[in-house]
Write a protein that holds these residues in place. Structure first.
Motif, PDB file in Angstrom:
ATOM      1  N   TRP A   1       0.863  -1.170   0.000  1.00  0.00           N
ATOM      2  CA  TRP A   1       0.000   0.000   0.000  1.00  0.00           C
ATOM      3  C   TRP A   1       0.907   1.230   0.000  1.00  0.00           C
ATOM      4  O   TRP A   1       1.787   1.371   0.868  1.00  0.00           O
ATOM      5  N   CYS A   2       0.727   2.092  -0.999  1.00  0.00           N
ATOM      6  CA  CYS A   2       1.588   3.259  -1.181  1.00  0.00           C
ATOM      7  C   CYS A   2       0.756   4.535  -1.129  1.00  0.00           C
ATOM      8  O   CYS A   2      -0.261   4.655  -1.821  1.00  0.00           O
ATOM      9  N   LEU A   3       1.205   5.465  -0.308  1.00  0.00           N
ATOM     10  CA  LEU A   3       0.534   6.756  -0.143  1.00  0.00           C
ATOM     11  C   LEU A   3       1.375   7.814  -0.846  1.00  0.00           C
ATOM     12  O   LEU A   3       2.483   8.128  -0.396  1.00  0.00           O
ATOM     13  N   THR A   4       0.872   8.340  -1.953  1.00  0.00           N
ATOM     14  CA  THR A   4       1.602   9.327  -2.746  1.00  0.00           C
ATOM     15  C   THR A   4       0.948  10.684  -2.528  1.00  0.00           C
ATOM     16  O   THR A   4      -0.197  10.910  -2.926  1.00  0.00           O
ATOM     17  N   VAL A   5       1.680  11.594  -1.887  1.00  0.00           N
ATOM     18  CA  VAL A   5       1.126  12.895  -1.510  1.00  0.00           C
ATOM     19  C   VAL A   5       2.181  13.979  -1.704  1.00  0.00           C
ATOM     20  O   VAL A   5       3.377  13.699  -1.767  1.00  0.00           O
ATOM     21  N   ASP A   6       1.714  15.218  -1.774  1.00  0.00           N
ATOM     22  CA  ASP A   6       2.612  16.364  -1.770  1.00  0.00           C
ATOM     23  C   ASP A   6       2.912  16.764  -0.329  1.00  0.00           C
ATOM     24  O   ASP A   6       2.177  16.411   0.591  1.00  0.00           O
ATOM     25  N   ALA A   7       3.967  17.539  -0.153  1.00  0.00           N
ATOM     26  CA  ALA A   7       4.376  17.939   1.193  1.00  0.00           C
ATOM     27  C   ALA A   7       3.355  18.854   1.863  1.00  0.00           C
ATOM     28  O   ALA A   7       3.375  19.004   3.092  1.00  0.00           O
ATOM     29  N   ASP A   8       2.468  19.455   1.070  1.00  0.00           N
ATOM     30  CA  ASP A   8       1.445  20.327   1.655  1.00  0.00           C
ATOM     31  C   ASP A   8       0.081  19.649   1.740  1.00  0.00           C
ATOM     32  O   ASP A   8      -0.941  20.324   1.850  1.00  0.00           O
ATOM     33  N   GLU A   9       0.056  18.321   1.703  1.00  0.00           N
ATOM     34  CA  GLU A   9      -1.184  17.559   1.799  1.00  0.00           C
ATOM     35  C   GLU A   9      -1.146  16.664   3.039  1.00  0.00           C
ATOM     36  O   GLU A   9      -0.253  15.823   3.175  1.00  0.00           O
ATOM     37  N   ILE A  10      -2.116  16.830   3.900  1.00  0.00           N
ATOM     38  CA  ILE A  10      -2.209  16.064   5.140  1.00  0.00           C
ATOM     39  C   ILE A  10      -3.510  15.265   5.114  1.00  0.00           C
ATOM     40  O   ILE A  10      -4.604  15.840   5.112  1.00  0.00           O
ATOM     41  N   LEU A  11      -3.385  13.952   5.095  1.00  0.00           N
ATOM     42  CA  LEU A  11      -4.549  13.087   4.956  1.00  0.00           C
ATOM     43  C   LEU A  11      -5.281  12.901   6.280  1.00  0.00           C
ATOM     44  O   LEU A  11      -4.669  12.671   7.330  1.00  0.00           O
ATOM     45  N   THR A  12      -6.608  13.008   6.199  1.00  0.00           N
ATOM     46  CA  THR A  12      -7.466  12.561   7.291  1.00  0.00           C
ATOM     47  C   THR A  12      -8.583  11.725   6.683  1.00  0.00           C
ATOM     48  O   THR A  12      -8.858  11.813   5.483  1.00  0.00           O
TER      49      THR A  12
END
Length: 347
Positions: free
Chosen positions: A134-145
C-alpha cells in the motif's frame, strides 16, 4: 456539494477505448522507467522495507518549513518508510531528509514540468519499490485525514480495504486558509499548519463523471470561488487517488488525480460503499506569496501556464481568502457531516 454521494459510475467501454488506455499505460510506464536516469540517490534505506510496510512517496522542492510536521503526521498514521525525490531544493530540505532514519532520498535538477510534474519520478519509485505495498503518494502540503483517523491507523484502513478487495482509496483535496491576509499567518516552521490555516469552504463543490477514465472530477473551494469564478472549468481538480495497493503495472496519469487501470478511479463510486478521505491542503501559508512570484517565472507547475498568470498575481497581492460563509475546521466528523468524506461500510 452538487451531486456528490448520489453518483454511480458506468463501466461500459468499447474494446477500442480499453485498448487505447492499455497503450497509454504502457507509454506512461516507459516514461517512468526512463525517468530513473534523472535521479541521483543521496541516501538509500530501501533494504529496510518489510513486506507489510505502508510506503510514503513524495516529490518536493523547498519544503523545509513543512517537513517535520508532514513526516510525523504520516509516521503517526502508520507509514513505515518514505521514498522522496528532492527537486533541487535551495533550502535545507535535502540535508534534513538525509538525517531521517526512515527516509530514502533521491535528488534531481531535471524539469518538474517535463517529468509530468514529478509523476514520472514518483512512478519509477512506485514501480521499483512499491509493488505489493500500500503506497501513499502525496505532496508535502497535503495532510490526509479519514473517518476514524483519530482512532484507527492506515494499517487498519488498508486491512479493511484488502478484505473488501479494494485496490485504492480516494480523497478530496480541501484548501485550508487563514482569516485575514495570507501574509499575516506567521507560521512557525515545523508546527501544525492548521493552527493558522483553520478555515475552508464547506459548500460550492461540483462532481462530474468523466467516462474516459471512469473517475469523478471534483472542483470547488476557495480557488474556484476567488480565482476561477469566471472560468470554473479551469479551476484545479480536487479528486485524488493517493492510497493504492501498488502493482508495477499501474500508472498515474495526472498527478494522483487519475490512475490506470481505470478501476482504480472508482473510489468515489457510491455503489462500492467505500470510505473516502480528505487531503487538508496547507498551500496558503505566508510563504506562498514569495513562492508564487518564483513559480510565475519558473512556469513549472501547470500544463496551460498562461491560464494561471492572473492566479499567481492574485496570490502575490496578499489576498484575504476568508468569507462570511467560511467554516472553521474542527475534525473529520465535521467533514463527514458536510459530505466531503464518507465512511461507507467502514463503520
Amino acid at each position: 456539494m452538487t451531486g456528490g454521494r448520489s453518483h454511480t459510475l458506468t463501466s461500459g467501454q468499447s474494446w477500442v477505448a480499453r485498448y487505447r488506455l492499455r497503450l497509454k499505460r504502457r507509454r506512461l510506464l516507459w516514461r517512468c522507467l526512463r525517468a530513473r536516469q534523472h535521479l541521483t540517490r543521496l541516501v538509500d534505506r530501501t533494504a529496510e522495507i518489510s513486506p507489510g510496510d505502508i510506503l510514503g512517496i513524495a516529490v518536493l522542492r523547498n519544503e523545509m518549513a513543512r517537513l517535520p510536521y508532514f513526516l510525523q503526521h504520516y509516521r503517526d498514521l502508520g507509514v513505515s518508510q518514505f521514498l522522496i525525490v528532492d527537486n533541487e531544493s535551495t533550502d535545507d530540505s535535502a540535508a534534513y531528509l538525509q538525517e531521517q532514519p526512515d527516509v530514502s532520498l533521491w535528488q534531481t535538477g531535471a524539469s518538474y514540468r517535463d517529468s509530468r510534474f514529478g509523476v514520472d519520478w514518483a512512478g519509477w519509485l512506485l514501480m521499483r519499490y512499491g509493488h505489493g505495498h500500500w503506497c501513499l503518494t502525496v505532496d508535502a502540503d497535503e495532510i490526509l485525514t479519514y473517518p476514524h483517523a483519530d482512532q484507527r491507523s492506515l494499517a487498519d484502513l488498508t486491512r479493511w480495504l484488502d478484505q473488501r478487495g479494494a485496490k485504492a482509496f480516494g480523497a478530496m483535496m480541501l484548501d485550508m486558509y487563514p482569516k485575514g491576509p495570507i501574509g499575516d499567518t506567521c507560521y512557525q516552521p515545523g508546527a501544525d499548519p492548521f493552527a493558522v490555516l483553520d478555515w475552508f469552504d464547506g459548500e460550492g463543490y461540483t462532481w462530474e463523471y468523466q467516462p474516459r477514465y471512469r473517475n469523478i472530477s471534483i472542483r470547488g473551494g476557495v480557488r474556484k470561488r476567488l480565482f476561477f469564478a469566471r472560468e470554473p472549468e479551469h479551476a484545479p481538480h480536487l479528486h485524488k487517488v493517493p492510497l493504492v495497493r501498488w502493482d508495477r503495472r499501474f500508472a498515474y496519469v495526472s498527478s494522483t488525480h487519475i490512475a490506470l487501470p481505470p478501476v482504480l478511479n472508482q473510489v468515489f463510486d457510491a455503489r462500492g460503499d467505500l470510505p473516502t478521505g480528505v487531503l487538508l491542503h496547507n498551500k496558503f501559508l505566508e510563504e506562498v506569496l514569495e513562492k508564487s512570484a518564483e513559480e510565475k517565472q519558473r512556469r513549472q507547475h501547470f500544463t496551460h501556464v498562461e491560464r494561471y498568470d492572473s492566479y499567481y498575481d492574485s496570490l502575490i497581492a496578499n489576498p484575504d481568502l476568508w468569507s462570511p460563509q467560511s467554516l472553521q475546521y474542527q475534525d473529520w466528523r465535521q467533514l463527514e457531516n458536510l459530505g466531503l468524506m464518507t465512511r461507507g461500510a467502514w463503520a
